[in-house]
Structures are given as structure tokens and as C-alpha cells.
Write a protein that holds these residues in place. Structure first.
Motif, PDB file in Angstrom:
ATOM      1  N   UNK A  43       8.002  -0.101 -12.177  1.00 26.85           N
ATOM      2  CA  UNK A  43       8.536   0.722 -11.369  1.00 26.85           C
ATOM      3  C   UNK A  43       6.994   0.832 -10.839  1.00 26.85           C
ATOM      4  N   UNK A  44       6.675   0.897  -8.934  1.00 27.65           N
ATOM      5  CA  UNK A  44       5.184   1.824  -8.291  1.00 27.65           C
ATOM      6  C   UNK A  44       4.453   0.227  -8.735  1.00 27.65           C
ATOM      7  N   UNK A  45       4.946  -0.736  -8.545  1.00 30.00           N
ATOM      8  CA  UNK A  45       4.191  -1.834  -9.260  1.00 30.00           C
ATOM      9  C   UNK A  45       3.421  -2.503  -7.768  1.00 30.00           C
ATOM     10  N   UNK A  46       2.378  -2.938  -7.306  1.00 31.96           N
ATOM     11  CA  UNK A  46       1.617  -2.887  -6.394  1.00 31.96           C
ATOM     12  C   UNK A  46       1.688  -4.287  -6.851  1.00 31.96           C
ATOM     13  N   UNK A  47       2.645  -5.379  -5.758  1.00 28.04           N
ATOM     14  CA  UNK A  47       2.118  -6.422  -5.490  1.00 28.04           C
ATOM     15  C   UNK A  47       0.487  -7.512  -5.446  1.00 28.04           C
ATOM     16  N   UNK A  48       0.528  -6.055  -4.166  1.00 27.08           N
ATOM     17  CA  UNK A  48      -1.043  -6.901  -3.524  1.00 27.08           C
ATOM     18  C   UNK A  48      -2.221  -6.920  -4.159  1.00 27.08           C
ATOM     19  N   UNK A  49      -2.713  -6.218  -2.381  1.00 33.02           N
ATOM     20  CA  UNK A  49      -3.883  -4.865  -2.829  1.00 33.02           C
ATOM     21  C   UNK A  49      -4.082  -4.270  -3.485  1.00 33.02           C
ATOM     22  N   UNK A  50      -5.164  -3.952  -4.381  1.00 36.75           N
ATOM     23  CA  UNK A  50      -5.150  -2.928  -5.791  1.00 36.75           C
ATOM     24  C   UNK A  50      -5.938  -1.220  -3.941  1.00 36.75           C
ATOM     25  N   UNK A  51      -4.916  -1.085  -3.669  1.00 35.00           N
ATOM     26  CA  UNK A  51      -5.397   0.074  -3.504  1.00 35.00           C
ATOM     27  C   UNK A  51      -4.626   0.589  -2.337  1.00 35.00           C
ATOM     28  N   UNK A  52      -4.917   2.587  -1.731  1.00 30.00           N
ATOM     29  CA  UNK A  52      -4.410   2.809  -0.954  1.00 30.00           C
ATOM     30  C   UNK A  52      -4.590   3.707   0.422  1.00 30.00           C
ATOM     31  N   UNK A  53      -3.864   4.254   1.268  1.00 30.79           N
ATOM     32  CA  UNK A  53      -4.724   4.658   2.297  1.00 30.79           C
ATOM     33  C   UNK A  53      -5.341   3.566   3.197  1.00 30.79           C
ATOM     34  N   UNK A  54      -6.561   4.121   3.831  1.00 30.44           N
ATOM     35  CA  UNK A  54      -7.354   3.405   5.317  1.00 30.44           C
ATOM     36  C   UNK A  54      -6.736   4.192   6.360  1.00 30.44           C
TER      37      UNK A  54
END
Lengths: 633, 458
Positions: A43-54
Motif C-alpha cells: 500500500x502506498x509503496x514508492x517503487x522509485x525515488x523516496x521523495x515527494x514534491x518539487x
């Protein structure tokens, strides 16, 4: 064998960033909602970069929050670093970016979903859609469970007929070696959907203890971080931020890549999917920009309780052993321990011109799609579509009109309009340059743009709305006060101006005029005439931005008003373009395919000329008058 | 209604009579008031009245023309909007400069058929006329499109394209700074913005100066001079160019076999093409030239077929006469200074007397009659693309002024330390107005530029 496992208002398939927002929105709007996912641990996994935003992406997170979504609140709870980017530029492009503890991010989102009333989270691999009379009425899982639904939202990410490619190795798989969804892709084809094949990739992960940080530059977070959600108060973990680190590729890196190009699936022909230009693999960058002597590499921690680091800038599908050589050619990574290799992944996507702006498909009624299945890339893009698909799936159940965000009201609106009107021939990423009214779509005013909508549809609580209205009123009142406040060329004023290296006054001016001087801030005026009531920092910021950039804001507002007139001219959905007299053949085909809801949307379809639009307007006027006459008699 | 305000020349272009610039929309009265000098304030005059005065450029107080201005407030007007009509002196020069001035003060050039479209949408035209309205829009737009396509290959486009390229490279750089703030790309300095914008601004200003001199009208009415070898085509071209001072004298022929010259004949831009002589031939090289000549004839708006007075009609000429009789063709009987062997009655079978002109290019006699015949055809509407060519030039000039304004705003902002994303608004606007001259939509090309110019990604 199948069995009837339950009936819901809304079923969401896939619990990634789109699915989580869709399910939460539908449940919060009062719908009995089921969220199905292949693996509950993802659930809500981040398969690529561990970041949000920009830039643009961070704006979308603010918009999701302003509408009453979850991503902003969730990242505020779980960030390990927060930075405001573009602070030297104008307010419209200030952009918040967080590094996430990717494990915490998952756990917190799962917790929120589990606690949400009317929302059921269940593991299951959906293999078929139940269709009756051209409408979706439920789904069937691999284990034979049949769930009935009034509306269904598909958020399948990269799982749809997913295929991982790594050097000469290729196998059917979702991201991070998860099970792919193969049969669902076939079901969509049977329904008549046209699918595209897209590709994306991720870099290797390395062990913290094997990195020599002394050879890299530190990239710390902001001392006083801002938050994504308008609701977030002070967060204690702001004091314990973890830095990222910057290094570069070397000549040797480029040599290794060039020597092994023949083994790169990108060039050996193994990859058939179209990859995004803005997220190229390192081998792609080195081939296309052969002159560039070095490329930036950011080392980003994946969480507080893990040693894994994400190697940003090194997305690759080279064979595993070549990846190790590449890593070790980079300063600081000479002795690095690779924990997971990078890989490329191919997946099926629905060509998004098959969707209405509500994200309901034109082909199957009551079926909505959101996220990577619509040809986008990025968590924020997925979540932004997810919340809209969830809202509109719920509104369909409730018999309400869909909610469509205008291009002038949000990046979410820009993105969805681009997708359904123009389609995309590569994974779509939001960029601020995609918005024609960038100055109006600021990071700071997402609430002013969208919270009234969030409140109206029931996603924003009464209490939060009250607070919002108060803020808006105070901003307006303070601007009015500054307008009424006169500054005379007296000693105090001139002294302040001298201090701020601003030219002295020659005659009396009002506060707005003074604040428009580039070198002056709200703080300068406040030092002379403070507001009679205490104002919060974000109110002061809002006043300053609205006053300082009035000229430019008005320029864009004029364009928006012109465009809005076109958006308001609705096109009836039963229109038959083939019989419209005088329309060019190309326009008939394009309009018939996209079936725009308004003249505004029609004007953005390539191949539809101004003459075609004029003819369409004349036709609609004729139609309206004939219809009016028929009703009158 | 809430529409914007549009303007166009409402009368057929004609010498000697009156020409009318029509302005329609919510801001029509205000727009004209800005450039109209009279005893009366146009904003206060009653509806359906006529005012006497002058059209004056408020920037330099130049008087453009003495005019009558009619104010018709909506809904009692053709379009049901506020309409102002400016009656200028006839001829191209006055009406052209008045239209350009109005376009610079808040109106935009009407799209083909737009007044009629508005009249229909506002209920001023009967429902039964819908198809006729559509026909009008379609035919006018198609013709405008053809002209635009021809112009896309013209000299103006060749100058605009590199200017746009310079701006888009600057824009791509700005966008990368904004969307990839942590990327190792240098920040665009205000100096860089100034250098680029000033360099483009300078070129825009040069184009505007040329446009005043009429040089921008390179894309005039395409006029082919045809005939057998030695009928006197080149001497006719030279005579016309000499009499009417050629606008551009140094244009190399589009092919070795076609020589070009652009002249202004009573204010009408003519692009003269001297084609290779047309005759049946077995010489391969000459055949190519003849084929090209036929191509030029097909593309021409106006054809001057030159016959030799001193020789009897040849079979090649008989063929051409038949072939061209339904086109906008004038017959030029040249070399009348030499004894006549041409049987003119044979020509008169297919051509009315008004379409036949007698002259001697060598001695320069009769050229005046030819000019009269050409302008007669032009103003009677026989040469169709003429007014569209002209009007689209007015549009270009208005767009160049917009570009200039945006670039000046950008340059000023760069001195005032305005943030880069705001300056971008003006740079993008200038790039777009130049794009409208070329007629291509902005579309995705900025993104293409960004990703081909910079190496980006995670």
C-alpha cells in the motif's frame, strides 16, 4: 469457481498513490468503498525515488490537500528532509520537496486507510471486469471472488502486463518483483480499449556503510521547514532531518557505459515501450549528450531505519555486474555494496483520449482510470488523478455532476485536460511550463483555488472551511487597509526607505504602491504601520504576493477570462459531427474521437482550426434556436 | 456578450472612393476614441450619429487621415455589438494605416467572416441563413489559409524563424531553471535575457520600419509574365520595375529560369515572375524550364501574357490563350513600335477588349494603360487573393507591434530585478506573437526544445 464476496458503491483496484486517494475520497464522500490490491504490504509503496514534491509536483500535492486528500498530510508525518526549492525565483514557482521515509510513508497511509469509515482494504488480484449493457458492474479476482459495484476505479500503475528488463534478462513482473496483472489487461482489450506500451526505470540501491561521504557534498534540508498540508502544525521530526549527498559520474563511468552499450536493452532492441524523455536512463544520457563530461548523482536515504540509499541520476537497465562497475566508478562509491540493481519496467497503459475529463472511460460506463494506467509517471501525478477519479466515481454513484478542475484553477486540471484532449506518446510528467497560467497556480494559493470545491463536495470539514474563509477575509481586509494607508515623505518613512536601499518618497503614496517596489517587503510596511489585528505568516505572505505581482496577475487573469468564455460554451454530448455542414474532414474525425465538452476544450485539439470552431459555434447556435423553438411550441 | 473587440476593412479596396474600417465589440468605441481627434468626445456621442475629425497616432501626433466616424451602439447594429465605422479616403494607404493603428490600440484583426458570425450568434441573422454563414466562413478561411501557406515560404517567414529559435532557446533555459532547480545548469542571468531580447527586438524594429516603407509586402499578388521566347517579357518586367521603383531588387530567382521582382503599383503589391519562354521543345534542359513556367502559371494570382506585335500568332500562343482565358489574365501586345503582323481579331475571340493592352516595353509607351488595367482587375475583385494578402499583412504588423511590446516589457523587467518566472511571461508572449505570424500553434515544441537542449532526469 466463483462466489459473491460483497457489494459496494465504489471499488478501487490498486492501492498505490492513485488508488489510496481515490478510495479515501470516495469513502469520505459517503460511499461504501472497497480497495483491492495484489499485496497488502505494498500500500502506498514508492517503487522509485523516496521523495515527494518539487516544481509542479509539489504544487499538485498542495492541491490534493486543498481538496481534502491525503498525500500532503501523509508526507508531513513521514518526511526525513524538507526543502523549499526555487526560493530565489518568483512566488509562483516556489516548490516544496520532501525526502520520505518510504516505509513510514506506507505504514502511515495504510493506517489511515484502515481507520477510515466505510472503507474496506482487501488483498486480491483482479482478473476481470463484470460488464452489463456497456457499464461496469463489478470485478472478479483470481481467487473467484465476485464484487458488485456501482462504479469502479482502475489504478493499476505499472502492474498491467508488467515486464522487468535487466541486461539480457527479462521476466513478467510488477515493480519490485511483485506479481503482474496480466489477465486484466486482456479484459480491457476485450472491452475495446486501445492500450499503449510504456516503459520506465529505476536506479540501483546501495548500502550506507559502504559510501565514502567525504568525497561528496552535503545537501541538507531547510532549518525551518514548511509543510505540504494546510492542516499540519509543528512536527517534531523537523528537528531530526537527514541530509542527501551529491556526487558526479566520472570519465571512467562513461567509458564503462560506452563499452557495454551493446548489452543495454535500450539499444539492443529488447525494450519496445516508450520511455519518458525527462527521466532517461544513464546510458541514454551518455549517448544523447556525449559532450557532457559528468552527470550529477544524488544519494538519498530511503528512511530512518534502513541503510538503503537511492542513487538518483543512475536509472539503468544495464546487466547487474555492469551496474556494480558503474557504481564503483563514481567518487564516494568506490567500495560500494549494491543492495538491489536498477531495472527497466514495461507496462500497458490506456490511451487517455479514451477518457472524459471526469476520468470515466468513454468506452465502458461507470469505469474510471487514474495514475500510470493513464500514461502518466510520478506519485504526485497519480495521486492528483486518483483523488479526482475517486470524487467523480462517488459523485456518479450519488447522481451528481462530475467535478472538473479548470486549467486556470490547478495543475491537476492542466494534467487531466492535456491527457484527455491531446493524449500522450510518452509517460506524462507535469512541468510548470505545461500550465499557461503559471502565476495563478501558485504553491501558496492552492487553498484559495480549490478548498471551496473540496468543501462543496464534502471532503473538507466545516471547521477547516471556517478557518479558510477567515484567512481569505483577513487577506482581503489587509490589502484594503494598505490601500487606505497613506505614506507621507516624512522622516520615519524616508529612514525606513534608506535602510531598505529604496529611493526616498517625493510625495504621498498608498501602501499598495509602496509594497510594489521590488526591494520592499510586507515586513518593511509592517514596521511602519502594523496591522491592528495579529496576522499569521501565511496571511502576510499572501498579501505581499497578491499586491506585489498585481500587474502580472491581471495580465494572466485577462487571458483566463477570455478562455473561460470558450469553456462556458458547452457542446451537447449527443452531437453528431459527421453531419455538421462545412466542417473540415480532419476536424470531424478529431472532434468525433475526443468529443470535447466545450468549445474551449475543442480549441485545444490539434487539427481543429479557428474556422472549424466558428462553424461549430454557428451550428450550435442554430441547434439551440431550433431546440428552443421546438420547446416553445 | 463578453467578446473581445475586432476590426477589419469592410469595403472592397478601391481607388478614389471611400474605404471603411469596421470595429465591433464591447471596447469598439473606446478603442477608436483613443485615435480619433474631433470636437466631440466619441465616448459621449449619441448612437447612430456621424462625427467629423482626424485619425491621429497618439504616440507621435501624426495625422493619418481626415475621416467620418459612425457610432452604432448595440444591439441596433450589424453584429448587435457596439460598432464603429471609420470612413477614410480611398486607396490602400490611408485605410491600411488606420486599420493598423486601431489594431495597435486594443482591437484584434477579425477572423475571416467573423462580423457575419457574430451577427448570426447574436441573433441578427435569420436562422435560415446558417448555411450561408458557414459557407462564407469556410470560403474566406480557406482562401486565407492558401495565402498564409504561400507566405510561410516567403521572405518574412525566413526572418521570423531564427528570431523565434533564439527566443525558444532562451525560454527552454528559463524553464529548466524553474523545473529542475537542482540541476547543474547555470541560472539565466538578467544580462542574458537582455542580450537575447534586445537582439530580437532590434530585428522586430527593423521589420516594422520596412513595413512602413511597404517592403514587408514582399508577399504580394503573384503575377506571372508569360509568353514565347523573345516576346519581350524581360523588358516588360524591367519597364514596370523602373516606372514603379522596385521594392526589392536583389532577390535571386526561385529557380534559374524565373526572375522575380516585387513592385508597388498604385499601392498594390505585385510580385512579378518573369518565366522562361514557353514553347514546344525537345531540348531536355529547356523542357525543364518550360515545365517550371507552367508551374508558375498555375500558382499565379494574375497572369500577363505577352504577345509579339511584330510576329503572327504561333501555335504555342494559341494554346496558351485557350488555356488561360478563364484565369485572371491580361494580354499584353508588345513591340507596337515595330510593324504589326499579329492578327488581333483571333485574340479577341476569347478576350474582351478591356483585357488587351498595347505597349512598347522598349520605349516605355503604354505602361500606364497596363497599370490601369491591372488595378482595375484588382479593385473589381477579379484578382481574389489581393485583399487577403494585404489584410494578412496588417495582421503581421499588428503582431510585430505586440512582439515589440512584450520584448520591451521583458527588458524593462530584467532591469527591475523581477523574478525570472514573471519575465518569462513576456518572453513567451513575444515568442507566441511571432508564432502567429507563421501561423503555427505553439504546442509541445517548447518541451521538445527543453529536452533536446538539456540533459535532464533522475
Amino acid at each position: 469457481m466463483t462466489y459473491r464476496a460483497g457489494d459496494y458503491d465504489v471499488i478501487v483496484i490498486g492501492a498505490g498513490h492513485a488508488g489510496c486517494e481515490a478510495a479515501l475520497a470516495a469513502a469520505r464522500m459517503g460511499c461504501e468503498t472497497l480497495l483491492l490490491t495484489i499485496n497488502l504490504d505494498m500500500v502506498a509503496f514508492m517503487p522509485c525515488n523516496p521523495s515527494v514534491g518539487g516544481p509542479a509536483k509539489g504544487h499538485v500535492v498542495r492541491e490534493i490537500d486543498a481538496l481534502g486528500g491525503e498525500m500532503g498530510r501523509n508526507i508531513d508525518k513521514t518526511f526525513i528532509q524538507m526543502r523549499m526549492l526555487n526560493t530565489a525565483k518568483g512566488p509562483a514557482v516556489h516548490a516544496l520537496r520532501a525526502q520520505a521515509d518510504k516505509f513510514m510513508y506506507q505504514h502511515k497511509m495504510k493506517e489511515t486507510i484502515e481507520q477510515q469509515e466505510r472503507l474496506t482494504l482487501r488483498q486480491g488480484l483482479v482478473e476481470d471486469l463484470m460488464i452489463e449493457d456497456g457499464a461496469c458492474v463489478g470485478v472478479v479476482t483470481k481467487t473467484g471472488a465476485e464484487y458488485g459495484a456501482k462504479t469502479v476505479v482502475l489504478t493499476t500503475g505499472t502492474y498491467l502486463r508488467g515486464k522487468v528488463i535487466l541486461g539480457e534478462l527479462m521476466y513478467e513482473s510488477g515493480p519490485n518483483n511483485q506479481q503482474p496483472a496480466v489477465k486484466l489487461s486482456e479484459a480491457l482489450k476485450r472491452c475495446g480499449f486501445q492500450l499503449a506500451r510504456f516503459k520506465t526505470g529505476t536506479p540501483p540501491r546501495v548500502h550506507e556503510d559502504s559510501i565514502d561521504f567525504s568525497k561528496t557534498e552535503i545537501q541538507p534540508g531547510d532549518d525551518k521547514p514548511k509543510y505540504f498540508s494546510y492542516e499540519t502544525g509543528y512536527m517534531a521530526h523537523s528537528e531530526q532531518q537527514i541530509p542527501c549527498w551529491l556526487t558526479y559520474t566520472s570519465e571512467e563511468t562513461h567509458q564503462i557505459i560506452n563499452d557495454n552499450l551493446y548489452r543495454a536493452p535500450m539499444f539492443s532492441g529488447l525494450i519496445e515501450g516508450t520511455g519518458p524523455r525527462y527521466c532517461p536512463s544513464i546510458e541514454d544520457k551518455i549517448v544523447r549528450f556525449a559532450d557532457k563530461p559528468k552527470h550529477q548523482i544524488f544519494l538519498e536515504p530511503e528512511g530512518r531505519n534502513t541503510k538503503e540509499y537511492y542513487v538518483q541520476g543512475l536509472s539503468t537497465s544495464m546487466p547487474e555486474e555492469v551496474q556494480i562497475d558503474i557504481l564503483r566508478s563514481i567518487p564516494g562509491l568506490e567500495k560500494v555494496e549494491m543492495m538491489r540493481p536498477g531495472y527497466a519496467i514495461e507496462y500497458d497503459a490506456v490511451i487517455p483520449t479514451q477518457l472524459w475529463p471526469s476520468l470515466e472511460t468513454k468506452i465502458v460506463q461507470n469505469l474510471f482510470t487514474a495514475g500510470q494506467i493513464n500514461g502518466t509517471s510520478g506519485y504526485e501525478e497519480a495521486a492528483g488523478q486518483g483523488i479526482m477519479a475517486g470524487i467523480n466515481a462517488a459523485r456518479k454513484v450519488q447522481g451528481a455532476e462530475p467535478v472538473i478542475i479548470d486549467r486556470s484553477k490547478g495543475y491537476i486540471g492542466v494534467m487531466i485536460d492535456d491527457l484527455v484532449t491531446k493524449g500522450t506518446n510518452e509517460p506524462y510528467r507535469l512541468l510548470t511550463s505545461r500550465a499557461e497560467y503559471r502565476l495563478l497556480l501558485r504553491h501558496d494559493n492552492a487553498d484559495l483555488r480549490l478548498t471551496p470545491i473540496g468543501f462543496e463536495i464534502g471532503l473538507i470539514t466545516e471547521a477547516r472551511h471556517q478557518k479558510f474563509v477567515e484567512k481569505r477575509t483577513r487577506v482581503e481586509a489587509e490589502i484594503e487597509r494598505l490601500k487606505e494607508t497613506k505614506f507621507r515623505p516624512d522622516e520615519t518613512v524616508q529612514a525606513m526607505l534608506a535602510q531598505a536601499e529604496s529611493a526616498p518618497l517625493s510625495n504621498t503614496v498608498d501602501g499598495l504602491t509602496l509594497l510594489r517596489r521590488p526591494e520592499l517587503t510586507y515586513g518593511h510596511l509592517e514596521s511602519l504601520t502594523p496591522s491592528p489585528i495579529e496576522l499569521s505568516d501565511d496571511i502576510k505572505e499572501q498579501v505581499e504576493i497578491q499586491v506585489k505581482y498585481t500587474g502580472y496577475i491581471e495580465k494572466q487573469q485577462i487571458q483566463v477570462d477570455r478562455m473561460e468564455r470558450m469553456e462556458k460554451k458547452r457542446i451537447p454530448d449527443n452531437i453528431d459531427y459527421d453531419i455538421i455542414y462545412g466542417l473540415a474532414v480532419e476536424a470531424k474525425q478529431k472532434l468525433g474521437k475526443i468529443r470535447p465538452l466545450s468549445i474551449g476544450q475543442a480549441s485545444r485539439i490539434s487539427g481543429v482550426t479557428p474556422a472549424d470552431l466558428s462553424i461549430l459555434l454557428v451550428h450550435l447556435e442554430h441547434y439551440n434556436r431550433v431546440t428552443a423553438a421546438a420547446h416553445g411550441s | 456578450m463578453g467578446e473581445d473587440t475586432i476590426a477589419a476593412i469592410a469595403t472592397a479596396l478601391g481607388e478614389g472612393s471611400i474605404a471603411v474600417v469596421r470595429v465591433s465589440g464591447p471596447d469598439a468605441i473606446n478603442t477608436v476614441a483613443k485615435v480619433f481627434k474631433s470636437k466631440q468626445n466619441l465616448r459621449e456621442v449619441p448612437t447612430h450619429t456621424v462625427q467629423y475629425g482626424w485619425i491621429v497616432d497618439p504616440h507621435n501626433d501624426n495625422v493619418l487621415d481626415e475621416v467620418l466616424v459612425t457610432v452604432m451602439k448595440g444591439p441596433r447594429s450589424f453584429t448587435a455589438e457596439d460598432v464603429v465605422e471609420i470612413s477614410t479616403h480611398g486607396g490602400i494607404v490611408a485605410v491600411k494605416s488606420v486599420l493598423e493603428l486601431v489594431l495597435r490600440h486594443g482591437a484584434r484583426l477579425a477572423e475571416p467572416g467573423e462580423f457575419t458570425k457574430r451577427a448570426f450568434l447574436n441573433g441578427r441573422i435569420d436562422l435560415a441563413q446558417a448555411e450561408a454563414v458557414i459557407d462564407l466562413i469556410r470560403s474566406k478561411s480557406d482562401r486565407a489559409f492558401q495565402v498564409a501557406r504561400k507566405q510561410a515560404e516567403g521572405a518574412l517567414s525566413k526572418q521570423i524563424v531564427p528570431m523565434r529559435q533564439q527566443l525558444i532557446e532562451l525560454l527552454a533555459h528559463v524553464e529548466v531553471n524553474i523545473d529542475y532547480p537542482e540541476h547543474d545548469v547555470d541560472d539565466v542571468s538578467s544580462g542574458l535575457i537582455r542580450d537575447n531580447c534586445s537582439s530580437v527586438l532590434k530585428q522586430v524594429q527593423e521589420l516594422l520600419i520596412k513595413s512602413n516603407e511597404g517592403k514587408i509586402l514582399r508577399e504580394g499578388i503573384v503575377t506571372a509574365i508569360a509568353g514565347r521566347p523573345n516576346a519581350g517579357k524581360s523588358s516588360l518586367l524591367n519597364a514596370l520595375a523602373r516606372e514603379n521603383k522596385a521594392i526589392v531588387t536583389d532577390i535571386p530567382g526561385t529557380t534559374r529560369d524565373i526572375v522575380e521582382e516585387t513592385i508597388s503599383l498604385s499601392g498594390i503589391p505585385l510580385r512579378l515572375l518573369d518565366t522562361a519562354g514557353i514553347r514546344e521543345t525537345s531540348d531536355r534542359v529547356e523542357q525543364i524550364g518550360v515545365e517550371r513556367s507552367h508551374g508558375a502559371l498555375n500558382d499565379a494570382d494574375l497572369i500577363l501574357l505577352v504577345l509579339n506585335h511584330h510576329e503572327p500568332l504561333h501555335d504555342d500562343e494559341r494554346k496558351l490563350l485557350k488555356q488561360l482565358k478563364d484565369r485572371s489574365t491580361l494580354i499584353v501586345v508588345n513591340k507596337i513600335d515595330l510593324p504589326g503582323q499579329l492578327v488581333i481579331e483571333e485574340v479577341e475571340q476569347d478576350y474582351a477588349k478591356e483585357r488587351i493592352v498595347y505597349l512598347s516595353a522598349k520605349e516605355g509607351s503604354g505602361i500606364e494603360q497596363l497599370e490601369k488595367a491591372v488595378s482595375g482587375m484588382f479593385f473589381s475583385g477579379a484578382v481574389e487573393s489581393g485583399d487577403i494578402t494585404y489584410v494578412s499583412n496588417a495582421r503581421h504588423i499588428a503582431l510585430l507591434h505586440q512582439t515589440k511590446q512584450s520584448l520591451e516589457d521583458a527588458i524593462r523587467a530584467s532591469y527591475e530585478s523581477v523574478p525570472i518566472d514573471l519575465i518569462q511571461i513576456d518572453i513567451a508572449a513575444s515568442w507566441e506573437s511571432l508564432g502567429h505570424i507563421l501561423g503555427d500553434a505553439a504546442g509541445d515544441s517548447l518541451l521538445d526544445q527543453i529536452f533536446s537542449q538539456f540533459c535532464l532526469g533522475k
